[in-house]
Design an enzyme around this catalytic site. Structure first.
Site, PDB file in Angstrom:
ATOM      1  N   SER A 142       1.415  -8.536  23.828  1.00 44.17           N
ATOM      2  CA  SER A 142       1.008  -9.951  23.779  1.00 44.17           C
ATOM      3  C   SER A 142       1.360 -10.471  22.387  1.00 44.17           C
ATOM      4  O   SER A 142       1.395  -9.687  21.429  1.00 44.17           O
ATOM      5  CB  SER A 142      -0.504 -10.071  23.991  1.00 44.17           C
ATOM      6  OG  SER A 142      -0.959 -11.358  23.621  1.00 44.17           O
ATOM      7  N   TYR A 157      -8.834  -7.267  21.599  1.00 35.70           N
ATOM      8  CA  TYR A 157      -7.592  -7.438  22.378  1.00 35.70           C
ATOM      9  C   TYR A 157      -6.379  -7.405  21.449  1.00 35.70           C
ATOM     10  O   TYR A 157      -5.378  -6.734  21.735  1.00 35.70           O
ATOM     11  CB  TYR A 157      -7.672  -8.765  23.127  1.00 35.70           C
ATOM     12  CG  TYR A 157      -6.492  -9.075  24.022  1.00 35.70           C
ATOM     13  CD1 TYR A 157      -6.311  -8.417  25.234  1.00 35.70           C
ATOM     14  CD2 TYR A 157      -5.567 -10.067  23.666  1.00 35.70           C
ATOM     15  CE1 TYR A 157      -5.232  -8.728  26.063  1.00 35.70           C
ATOM     16  CE2 TYR A 157      -4.501 -10.390  24.484  1.00 35.70           C
ATOM     17  CZ  TYR A 157      -4.332  -9.716  25.682  1.00 35.70           C
ATOM     18  OH  TYR A 157      -3.268 -10.031  26.499  1.00 35.70           O
TER      19      TYR A 157
HETATM   20  N1  LIG Z   1      -1.719 -14.452  30.859  1.00 33.68           N
HETATM   21  C1  LIG Z   1      -1.479 -14.477  29.547  1.00 33.68           C
HETATM   22  O1  LIG Z   1      -1.612 -15.531  28.894  1.00 33.68           O
HETATM   23  C2  LIG Z   1      -1.002 -13.244  28.836  1.00 33.68           C
HETATM   24  C3  LIG Z   1      -0.452 -13.380  27.563  1.00 33.68           C
HETATM   25  C4  LIG Z   1      -0.025 -12.253  26.878  1.00 33.68           C
HETATM   26  C5  LIG Z   1      -0.122 -11.006  27.459  1.00 33.68           C
HETATM   27  N2  LIG Z   1      -0.663 -10.887  28.702  1.00 33.68           N
HETATM   28  C6  LIG Z   1      -0.749  -9.542  29.266  1.00 33.68           C
HETATM   29  O2  LIG Z   1      -0.006  -9.507  30.472  1.00 33.68           O
HETATM   30  C7  LIG Z   1      -0.584  -8.545  31.353  1.00 33.68           C
HETATM   31  C8  LIG Z   1      -0.861  -9.211  32.693  1.00 33.68           C
HETATM   32  O3  LIG Z   1      -1.736 -10.293  32.469  1.00 33.68           O
HETATM   33  P1  LIG Z   1      -1.986 -11.417  33.582  1.00 33.68           P
HETATM   34  O4  LIG Z   1      -2.370 -12.648  32.865  1.00 33.68           O
HETATM   35  O5  LIG Z   1      -0.872 -11.429  34.541  1.00 33.68           O
HETATM   36  O6  LIG Z   1      -3.307 -10.825  34.279  1.00 33.68           O
HETATM   37  P2  LIG Z   1      -4.065 -11.311  35.597  1.00 33.68           P
HETATM   38  O7  LIG Z   1      -3.390 -12.451  36.267  1.00 33.68           O
HETATM   39  O8  LIG Z   1      -5.497 -11.412  35.199  1.00 33.68           O
HETATM   40  O9  LIG Z   1      -3.863 -10.031  36.559  1.00 33.68           O
HETATM   41  C9  LIG Z   1      -4.370  -8.808  36.146  1.00 33.68           C
HETATM   42  C10 LIG Z   1      -3.695  -7.718  36.955  1.00 33.68           C
HETATM   43  O10 LIG Z   1      -4.036  -6.447  36.372  1.00 33.68           O
HETATM   44  C11 LIG Z   1      -4.745  -5.662  37.325  1.00 33.68           C
HETATM   45  N3  LIG Z   1      -5.708  -4.849  36.601  1.00 33.68           N
HETATM   46  C12 LIG Z   1      -6.717  -5.256  35.788  1.00 33.68           C
HETATM   47  N4  LIG Z   1      -7.374  -4.183  35.286  1.00 33.68           N
HETATM   48  C13 LIG Z   1      -6.755  -3.086  35.801  1.00 33.68           C
HETATM   49  C14 LIG Z   1      -6.972  -1.705  35.691  1.00 33.68           C
HETATM   50  N5  LIG Z   1      -7.961  -1.217  34.933  1.00 33.68           N
HETATM   51  N6  LIG Z   1      -6.157  -0.868  36.366  1.00 33.68           N
HETATM   52  C15 LIG Z   1      -5.146  -1.346  37.136  1.00 33.68           C
HETATM   53  N7  LIG Z   1      -4.891  -2.655  37.295  1.00 33.68           N
HETATM   54  C16 LIG Z   1      -5.694  -3.507  36.628  1.00 33.68           C
HETATM   55  C17 LIG Z   1      -5.349  -6.653  38.308  1.00 33.68           C
HETATM   56  O11 LIG Z   1      -5.618  -6.019  39.559  1.00 33.68           O
HETATM   57  P3  LIG Z   1      -6.661  -6.668  40.627  1.00 33.68           P
HETATM   58  O12 LIG Z   1      -5.920  -7.834  41.273  1.00 33.68           O
HETATM   59  O13 LIG Z   1      -6.940  -5.554  41.567  1.00 33.68           O
HETATM   60  O14 LIG Z   1      -7.856  -7.120  39.858  1.00 33.68           O
HETATM   61  C18 LIG Z   1      -4.207  -7.672  38.376  1.00 33.68           C
HETATM   62  O15 LIG Z   1      -3.171  -7.209  39.195  1.00 33.68           O
HETATM   63  C19 LIG Z   1      -1.820  -8.008  30.642  1.00 33.68           C
HETATM   64  O16 LIG Z   1      -1.494  -6.819  29.969  1.00 33.68           O
HETATM   65  C20 LIG Z   1      -2.147  -9.100  29.643  1.00 33.68           C
HETATM   66  O17 LIG Z   1      -2.868  -8.619  28.544  1.00 33.68           O
HETATM   67  C21 LIG Z   1      -1.096 -11.972  29.418  1.00 33.68           C
END
Ligand SMILES: NC(=O)c1ccc[n+]([C@@H]2O[C@H](COP(=O)([O-])OP(=O)(O)OC[C@H]3O[C@@H](n4cnc5c(N)ncnc54)[C@H](OP(=O)(O)O)[C@@H]3O)[C@@H](O)[C@H]2O)c1
Length: 249
Positions: A142, A157
């Site tokens: 991130s 985080y």
């Molecule tokens: N969105 C942002 O602004 C942003 C920015 C920078 C980095 N990121 C990073 O990008 C990645 C994805 O983020 P996102 O925003 O796409 O998340 P999201 O929409 O909240 O989706 C989270 C995903 O991770 C799964 N998950 C959560 N905890 C888990 C665990 N312990 N074991 C296995 N699967 C797990 C969830 O499964 P379920 O559906 O079963 O709950 C879901 O598929 C993360 O690493 C996050 O830190 C996100």
């Protein structure tokens, strides 16, 4: 089709960035293992979409903060597809609390999911890839993990994502020359994660970026696909920032 019959395991692929990445890889011919932790319906929806387009995908339940679950996820993926060509360590945990509120359990959740889980998955995949003398790992970090980009209310985080970036460079050395390891650092992206933010946080995330908008999960997926592709064959130990200029401010 750049990934015809390549096997790609994506953690946290039922929603958000992981979901878009799964659909993009499948559109390029990959066989995709769609990991989720609790939302089976969402994972099944991704799998069914891929299968409806004559692709190959399975849903694999596993909590990446649990080592036994990780072992089972790799066994199930190997049983279904026989190998793993690409691992995307995407699942992440986020517990937005102030410096004074974060407790031991919060730290454990954030570090176990983002850091230790990614490491354990990389080691499982690394064994398979080193045996075959080829493979790619992409860790989803991130912009919060960039040294100047921590944010108040996000200390654990940011620390975890910095560790993911640091781990990426060391993993690239450990697994060279046959396995490439890179990270992607998304800026604020339109997913369920940002949908849970309050209005003020969201408006800062939008206004602090040069493009005055959130990133789309499909844009992050394109970065991940590129790092995994033959076009990136000379790139390892790199952090690709996809944030619409957010981290420049
Ligand atoms: N969105 C942002 O602004 C942003 C920015 C920078 C980095 N990121 C990073 O990008 C990645 C994805 O983020 P996102 O925003 O796409 O998340 P999201 O929409 O909240 O989706 C989270 C995903 O991770 C799964 N998950 C959560 N905890 C888990 C665990 N312990 N074991 C296995 N699967 C797990 C969830 O499964 P379920 O559906 O079963 O709950 C879901 O598929 C993360 O690493 C996050 O830190 C996100």
């Amino acid at each position: 089709m750049k990934f015809k019959d390549k096997v790609v395991l994506i953690t946290g692929a039922s929603r958000g960035i992981g979901r878009s990445t799964a659909l993009l890889f499948a559109s390029q011919g990959a066989k995709v293992a769609v990991n989720y932790v609790s939302n089976k319906n969402a994972a099944d929806e991704v799998v069914n979409r891929i299968i409806a387009k004559k692709g190959h995908a399975i849903a694999v339940q596993a909590d990446v903060s649990n080592p036994d679950d990780i072992q089972r996820m790799f066994v199930e993926t190997l049983q279904a597809f026989g190998t793993i060509d690409v691992l995307i360590n995407n699942a992440g945990a986020h517990v937005p609390k102030s410096f004074w509120e974060i407790n031991w359990q919060d730290w454990e959740k954030v570090l176990h999911t983002n850091v230790i889980g990614s490491f354990m998955c990389a080691r499982e995949a690394g064994r398979i890839m080193l045996d075959r003398k080829s493979g790619v790992i992409v860790n989803v970090a991130s912009v919060r993990g960039l040294f100047h980009c921590g944010r108040v209310g996000n200390l654990d985080y940011s620390a975890a994502k910095s560790a993911v970036i640091s781990m990426t460079t060391t993993m690239a050395k450990e697994l060279a020359p046959h396995v490439r390891v890179n990270a992607i650092a998304p800026g604020p992206t339109e997913t369920d994660l940002t949908a849970s933010w309050d209005k003020e946080t969201l408006s800062c995330a939008i206004n602090d970026g040069l493009m005055k908008r959130l990133m789309k999960p499909e844009e992050i997926a394109q970065g991940i696909l590129f790092l995994s592709s033959p076009e990136a064959s000379g790139i390892t130990g790199h952090v690709l920032v996809v944030d619409g200029g957010y981290s420049l401010k």
